[in-house]
Design a protein around this motif. Sequence first.
Motif, PDB file in Angstrom:
ATOM      1  N   UNK A   1       0.840  -1.203   0.000  1.00  0.00           N
ATOM      2  CA  UNK A   1       0.000   0.000   0.000  1.00  0.00           C
ATOM      3  C   UNK A   1       0.869   1.245   0.000  1.00  0.00           C
TER       4      UNK A   1
ATOM      5  N   UNK B   1      -0.914   6.953   3.099  1.00  0.00           N
ATOM      6  CA  UNK B   1      -1.518   8.241   2.831  1.00  0.00           C
ATOM      7  C   UNK B   1      -2.026   8.833   4.139  1.00  0.00           C
ATOM      8  N   UNK B   2      -1.687  10.086   4.372  1.00  0.00           N
ATOM      9  CA  UNK B   2      -2.212  10.769   5.552  1.00  0.00           C
ATOM     10  C   UNK B   2      -3.592  11.335   5.229  1.00  0.00           C
TER      11      UNK B   2
ATOM     12  N   UNK C   1       0.954  -0.376  14.834  1.00  0.00           N
ATOM     13  CA  UNK C   1      -0.342  -1.041  14.974  1.00  0.00           C
ATOM     14  C   UNK C   1      -0.929  -1.100  13.560  1.00  0.00           C
ATOM     15  N   UNK C   2      -0.994  -2.313  13.016  1.00  0.00           N
ATOM     16  CA  UNK C   2      -1.439  -2.479  11.627  1.00  0.00           C
ATOM     17  C   UNK C   2      -2.775  -3.202  11.622  1.00  0.00           C
TER      18      UNK C   2
ATOM     19  N   UNK D   1      -8.742   8.380  11.364  1.00  0.00           N
ATOM     20  CA  UNK D   1      -7.657   9.370  11.444  1.00  0.00           C
ATOM     21  C   UNK D   1      -7.873  10.346  12.590  1.00  0.00           C
TER      22      UNK D   1
ATOM     23  N   UNK E   1      -1.177   8.352  11.987  1.00  0.00           N
ATOM     24  CA  UNK E   1      -2.109   7.472  11.272  1.00  0.00           C
ATOM     25  C   UNK E   1      -1.917   7.654   9.777  1.00  0.00           C
ATOM     26  N   UNK E   2      -1.807   6.548   9.076  1.00  0.00           N
ATOM     27  CA  UNK E   2      -1.797   6.554   7.615  1.00  0.00           C
ATOM     28  C   UNK E   2      -2.566   5.327   7.143  1.00  0.00           C
ATOM     29  N   UNK E   3      -2.957   5.359   5.901  1.00  0.00           N
ATOM     30  CA  UNK E   3      -3.708   4.225   5.371  1.00  0.00           C
ATOM     31  C   UNK E   3      -3.432   4.109   3.866  1.00  0.00           C
TER      32      UNK E   3
ATOM     33  N   UNK F   1      -2.341   1.950   9.296  1.00  0.00           N
ATOM     34  CA  UNK F   1      -1.185   1.875  10.199  1.00  0.00           C
ATOM     35  C   UNK F   1      -1.201   3.054  11.148  1.00  0.00           C
TER      36      UNK F   1
END
Lengths: 105, 105
Positions: A98, A101-102, B6-7, B29, B41-43, B61
């Motif tokens: 992945x 992305x913030x 933390x995933x 977020x 935090x990100x994704x 994450x």
Amino acid sequence: MGEVKHILLAKFKDDVSQEQIDLLIKGYANLVNHVEPMKSFRWGKDVSVENLHQGFTHVFESSFETTEGIATYISHPAHVEFADSFLAQLDKVLVVDYKPTAVEP
Amino acid sequence: MGEVKHILLAKFKDDVSQEQIDLLIKGYANLVNHVEPMKSFRWGKDVSVENLHQGFTHVFESSFETTEGIATYISHPAHVEFADSFLAQLDKVLVVDYKPTAVEP
């Protein structure tokens, strides 16, 4: 410059010794020295307490600048050779990639 | 200073719309603003091509300085309220925590 994270979750087979696990982790880390687009490698044992880990015990994270870099990595002879011996020692494996992305507030 | 990642891997239920997903990601977020030990935090959506993602489509994450910080997060009212609505929208979820460690050459 972008970043693409490559996360592999693993559970080793019961008969794999700690010494073998240590060697496999070193072998995984060593791919950074052979596969140009692989920019970093870190790992850790699962320490979660929510019991949502589905039996996975180890996390391996590596990073790349592009998804094409991950494709190069996957087909690289050094990775193919390592993956053959690594995957043979695993009971379970899960891989996600992945682009982190913030979220703007 | 340590770091504990933390995933959370997720697959949303089929009837969850993109708008709902966007709102849930914003809500996730936003926990950074409510839970002190949650540092980032990100994704990202899964973009892997190895077909080892086991159906998971999203990666979230977050990072903490200690495992105690994660315990505080899990029991924090803001997280409990968010998790109730978030988990209800998921088909599948997997959570691992780990302390990222580099391997010395």
